[in-house]
Structures are given as C-alpha cells and as structure tokens.
Design a protein around this motif. Structure first.
Motif, PDB file in Angstrom:
ATOM      1  N   CYS A 191       0.838  -1.133  -0.098  1.00  0.00           N
ATOM      2  CA  CYS A 191       0.128  -0.053   0.031  1.00  0.00           C
ATOM      3  C   CYS A 191       1.028   1.283   0.213  1.00  0.00           C
ATOM      4  CB  CYS A 191      -0.741   0.038   1.224  1.00  0.00           C
ATOM      5  SG  CYS A 191      -2.090  -1.135   1.013  1.00  0.00           S
ATOM      6  N   LYS A 222      -8.035  11.309  -4.440  1.00  0.00           N
ATOM      7  CA  LYS A 222      -8.511   9.879  -4.636  1.00  0.00           C
ATOM      8  C   LYS A 222      -7.500   9.031  -5.575  1.00  0.00           C
ATOM      9  CE  LYS A 222     -12.691   7.336  -6.030  1.00  0.00           C
ATOM     10  NZ  LYS A 222     -13.966   7.503  -6.843  1.00  0.00           N
ATOM     11  N   LEU A 223      -6.715   7.902  -4.836  1.00  0.00           N
ATOM     12  CA  LEU A 223      -5.814   7.105  -5.340  1.00  0.00           C
ATOM     13  C   LEU A 223      -6.413   5.819  -5.885  1.00  0.00           C
ATOM     14  CD1 LEU A 223      -2.722   8.000  -3.077  1.00  0.00           C
ATOM     15  CD2 LEU A 223      -2.964   8.897  -5.261  1.00  0.00           C
ATOM     16  N   LYS A 224      -6.588   5.439  -6.810  1.00  0.00           N
ATOM     17  CA  LYS A 224      -7.009   4.385  -7.325  1.00  0.00           C
ATOM     18  C   LYS A 224      -5.793   3.169  -7.471  1.00  0.00           C
ATOM     19  CE  LYS A 224     -11.542   5.224  -9.481  1.00  0.00           C
ATOM     20  NZ  LYS A 224     -12.453   5.065 -10.651  1.00  0.00           N
ATOM     21  N   ILE A 225      -5.875   2.421  -6.482  1.00  0.00           N
ATOM     22  CA  ILE A 225      -4.935   1.317  -6.268  1.00  0.00           C
ATOM     23  C   ILE A 225      -5.591   0.316  -6.302  1.00  0.00           C
ATOM     24  CG2 ILE A 225      -2.671   0.420  -5.376  1.00  0.00           C
ATOM     25  CD1 ILE A 225      -2.340   3.599  -4.592  1.00  0.00           C
ATOM     26  N   LYS A 226      -5.753  -0.736  -7.127  1.00  0.00           N
ATOM     27  CA  LYS A 226      -6.443  -2.021  -6.842  1.00  0.00           C
ATOM     28  C   LYS A 226      -5.852  -3.097  -6.198  1.00  0.00           C
ATOM     29  CE  LYS A 226      -8.534  -1.770 -11.446  1.00  0.00           C
ATOM     30  NZ  LYS A 226      -8.861  -2.423 -12.937  1.00  0.00           N
ATOM     31  N   GLU A 235      -6.962  -2.463  -0.641  1.00  0.00           N
ATOM     32  CA  GLU A 235      -8.092  -2.418  -0.478  1.00  0.00           C
ATOM     33  C   GLU A 235      -8.618  -0.889  -0.056  1.00  0.00           C
ATOM     34  OE1 GLU A 235     -12.184  -3.498  -0.485  1.00  0.00           O
ATOM     35  OE2 GLU A 235     -10.360  -4.739  -1.012  1.00  0.00           O
ATOM     36  N   PHE A 274      -7.508   1.942  -1.000  1.00  0.00           N
ATOM     37  CA  PHE A 274      -7.405   2.812  -2.041  1.00  0.00           C
ATOM     38  C   PHE A 274      -8.221   2.290  -3.165  1.00  0.00           C
ATOM     39  CE2 PHE A 274      -4.082   3.771   0.664  1.00  0.00           C
ATOM     40  CZ  PHE A 274      -3.742   5.089   0.671  1.00  0.00           C
ATOM     41  N   LYS A 275      -9.170   1.471  -3.175  1.00  0.00           N
ATOM     42  CA  LYS A 275      -9.816   1.044  -4.447  1.00  0.00           C
ATOM     43  C   LYS A 275     -10.823   2.180  -4.556  1.00  0.00           C
ATOM     44  CE  LYS A 275      -9.406  -3.889  -4.339  1.00  0.00           C
ATOM     45  NZ  LYS A 275     -10.178  -5.450  -4.214  1.00  0.00           N
ATOM     46  N   SER A 276     -11.681   2.751  -3.821  1.00  0.00           N
ATOM     47  CA  SER A 276     -12.514   3.829  -3.938  1.00  0.00           C
ATOM     48  C   SER A 276     -12.671   4.824  -2.959  1.00  0.00           C
ATOM     49  CB  SER A 276     -13.769   2.987  -4.157  1.00  0.00           C
ATOM     50  OG  SER A 276     -14.203   2.451  -2.864  1.00  0.00           O
ATOM     51  N   LYS A 277     -11.870   4.872  -1.998  1.00  0.00           N
ATOM     52  CA  LYS A 277     -11.931   5.988  -1.054  1.00  0.00           C
ATOM     53  C   LYS A 277     -10.889   7.204  -1.062  1.00  0.00           C
ATOM     54  CE  LYS A 277     -12.989   2.201   2.118  1.00  0.00           C
ATOM     55  NZ  LYS A 277     -12.637   1.404   3.441  1.00  0.00           N
ATOM     56  N   TYR A 278     -11.411   8.104  -0.719  1.00  0.00           N
ATOM     57  CA  TYR A 278     -10.731   9.328  -0.632  1.00  0.00           C
ATOM     58  C   TYR A 278      -9.755   9.558   0.582  1.00  0.00           C
ATOM     59  CZ  TYR A 278     -13.308  11.491  -4.377  1.00  0.00           C
ATOM     60  OH  TYR A 278     -13.844  11.970  -5.670  1.00  0.00           O
TER      61      TYR A 278
END
Length: 378
Positions: free
Chosen positions: A47, A80-84, A87, A89-93
């Motif tokens: 992460c 917002k960091l989209k990092i698949k 968990e 950082f998938k959709s949270k600010y």
C-alpha cells in the motif's frame, strides 16, 4: 589396524569440522539466494507511503507486482488514489494532510460498548475476519459499531507481511467511527516505538525489500514527514475508558510508586522519547524507566512474576483510580481474565495467523468474542 596418533586425530577432526561448517554455509547462502529470488520474482504488492515534499506537494509511492510506482500531488486536502492492489485505496478518498492533534489526557467516560484486541503483527486478513465476525465492521469493511469504542492495544507492526494494509484500514476506520459518534483508539506498543527508533529486528523481509526499492531506510517510511508517520506520532501509550485502563504491556507496582499516571506517560513518550536520541533518553531516570522491562510497553509481571498477587493488582488500580487494566504484549491462547477480573489480557496470539479473539465490554460485563462471532461471558 594401526592406531591414529593424537596429531592425526586432531587433523582429521579439524578437516571434518571444516567440511560441516562449509556445508552449512553453502546451505545458508543457497537459502538466502532463494529468498532474494523469491522477493524479486514474487508479485509483491504494498500500500502507499505518502511523503510530504514541501508545504505544497506530496509524493506517493507504492508497489504493484514488484514494481515501484510514484505520483506527485499538490497538497490541497483530499485525493483519490485508485490502487486495486490495496483495499483501502480502491475507491476511498484519503486526506493527504490530516489535522493532527495530540491529547495526552486520553480519558473517556459514558461509553456504551468497547471492543479490544492487540498484537496484530501484520496478520491483516485474520484481523478483518475477527472484526466482521463480531460486528465491529460490516461485510464491506466499514464501521458498524455505532457509538462504541474500538481499542487496538499496540503492536500492529513487525513479523507479518500486511502491516501497511492494517495501518491504512485503521486510519480510515478512525474517520468513519468519528462520523457516528464512535471512536478508534490505536495505542503505541513496544514494536511501534521500535520502528520509530529505527529498530528493524522483527520487520518482515518484504518491508526490507520495499524500503530498498524506495531507496531509504525502513525507519523513513514512517518518518515525521510522512502521513502515516505523522499520524502514528499522535497516538497515545495509555488511555482510560469508563475507568478501565488500557496499555500495551501493563502498569507495574514500580509505575505507581513513581507517581506516574496516564497523562504523564503519554506526555513523556510524545515529547521526550519518540524522535529523541536513545542514548540521551536513557540518561534520564524517568525516560529510562518507560523503556525498560517494568515500563508500560514492556512489562510482563502480571503473568511471569510469581510474587505478583491479586492484592498488588488491586493496589495499582486503587492508586490509579481505575477498576480494571486491559493489556496485550504477552501472548495467550485466548482472551483471559486474571486476578478475579482485575486484569484482562487480549493478546490471543493473532501473530501466528491462525486464531484470534476480541475482548468485548458492554453493560459493565466482559465477554470473549471468538473468531466465529460467539460471545462468552468471562
């Protein structure tokens, strides 16, 4: 058959010993090389680490499938960091520069329910399973404990390979709980203090590799100029909720004899121990006590001192004005009550990655919350 002389016997023994040493060294080198190759070829994910470059920019670094990723942002609040692969950082600010405030007092009253555990040590998946089973979070991994308080009594760091996942989870859960009138308390244990001091003795190889990829010592992943490092430095060593004291290792008889209290402990760690030169710290008797075996992050006397009695426990509680003490640090098979309920231990050996329990307090009663969600009165 001819008898060997002492000299020949000695020579033969030395040759044989040399062979054994070389053989074992070859095995060790082979294992070390294999370990390095695994770290190079494995799909390692980690992460993000958020570094404050200056007042206006932040740099974000993370690992995806063994590859270092970087991004630079302006420091204007939320991003917002989209990092698949992470968990949280998938959709949270994520609030890049949170409001940081240190409260040394840390006393809370009128709390309706409390959930407690300790010594997660990188076992993130087991940790999440336990919280879900006991309704601290819902199936989406979000806060569902209402106005209750959730306490982690230290030692998120070291040993396991999912430390950053747990840190970011707690970081976000803390903000979710606040919105419903609840609260998350993350206390500093001996392993948090060790990490901030730069002691990486128990750090998982994954994180040593990650710090190498980022070109900095492991300690600097959690330095003062990082989001996680700044956040961790606000955390207390001890708190009280409803006159129940929570601390990583324990309050020894010498602790109360020294006239220390919860507020003093937090102040000493925040202002005089963390980020200070250890040799200088150890020259001060009060600070030295905090970092030694009878101090609050190392003490094991409740369980290992044969002379420790219920009367001693009661005396400590009386002098602190508390009803109970809840501790982690010393591993047990499950959550346990000691000295007729004066002291509770919550390190249920989660670090082994197989089983764990919560301590639940509600309606002035203590319960064990098992991995399957069963509640048993203690």
């Amino acid at each position: 058959m001819k008898k060997r002389t002492f000299k020949k016997e000695l020579l033969f023994g030395c040759k044989w010993l040399s062979f054994i040493v070389l053989f074992n060294m070859n095995i060790m080198l082979s294992n070390a090389q294999s370990s390095k190759e695994i770290l190079k070829t494995e799909h390692i994910n980690d992460c993000p680490y958020i570094f404050y470059e200056d007042n206006n920019t932040v740099e974000v670094k993370w690992i995806v499938n063994g590859e270092l990723k970087k991004k630079t942002f302006s420091n204007n609040g939320f991003k917002k960091l989209k990092i698949k692969t992470c968990e949280e950082f998938k959709s949270k600010y994520i609030k890049i520069k949170p409001s940081i405030r240190i409260d040394n007092d840390q006393k809370f009253n009128g709390v309706s329910k409390i959930a407690v555990l300790s010594d997660i040590h990188g076992q993130h998946d087991l940790f999440i399973e336990l919280l879900r089973s006991n309704n601290v979070i819902n199936n989406k991994g979000e806060w569902s404990f209402g106005k209750g308080h959730f306490v982690v009594v230290g030692d998120v760091f070291d040993r396991g390979d999912k430390v950053t996942e747990t840190l970011w989870f707690l970081y976000n859960l803390e903000q979710q709980a606040k919105k419903t009138g609840g609260k998350v308390h993350y206390l500093l244990g001996n392993h948090e203090v060790m990490i901030l001091e730069g002691n990486d003795k128990y750090v998982h190889d994954k994180y040593k590799w990650v710090s190498q990829q980022m070109g900095i010592p492991h300690k600097e992943l959690f330095g003062k100029e990082t989001l996680l490092g700044e956040w961790i430095r606000t955390k207390p060593v001890a708190i009280s909720i409803n006159n129940i004291a929570f601390v990583h290792a324990g309050f020894s008889p010498e602790f109360t004899e020294g006239k220390y209290d919860i507020s003093t402990v937090n102040q000493l760690f925040h202002h005089d121990i963390i980020d200070h030169d250890k040799e200088t710290v150890l020259e001060n008797d009060d600070l030295k006590f905090m970092l030694k075996k009878k101090g609050p992050i190392w003490y094991r006397g409740y369980f290992r001192d044969k002379d420790f009695t219920k009367e001693k426990a009661q005396k400590i509680l009386n002098e602190m004005g508390m009803k109970h003490i809840v501790v982690g640090h010393t591993s047990m098979k499950r959550v346990l009550s000691h000295f007729d309920g004066l002291i509770y231990s919550v390190d249920s050996s989660m670090k082994k990655g197989k089983y764990a329990e919560l301590l639940i307090w509600e309606d002035d009663q203590f319960f064990r919350g098992t991995l399957t969600g069963e509640l048993t009165k203690i």
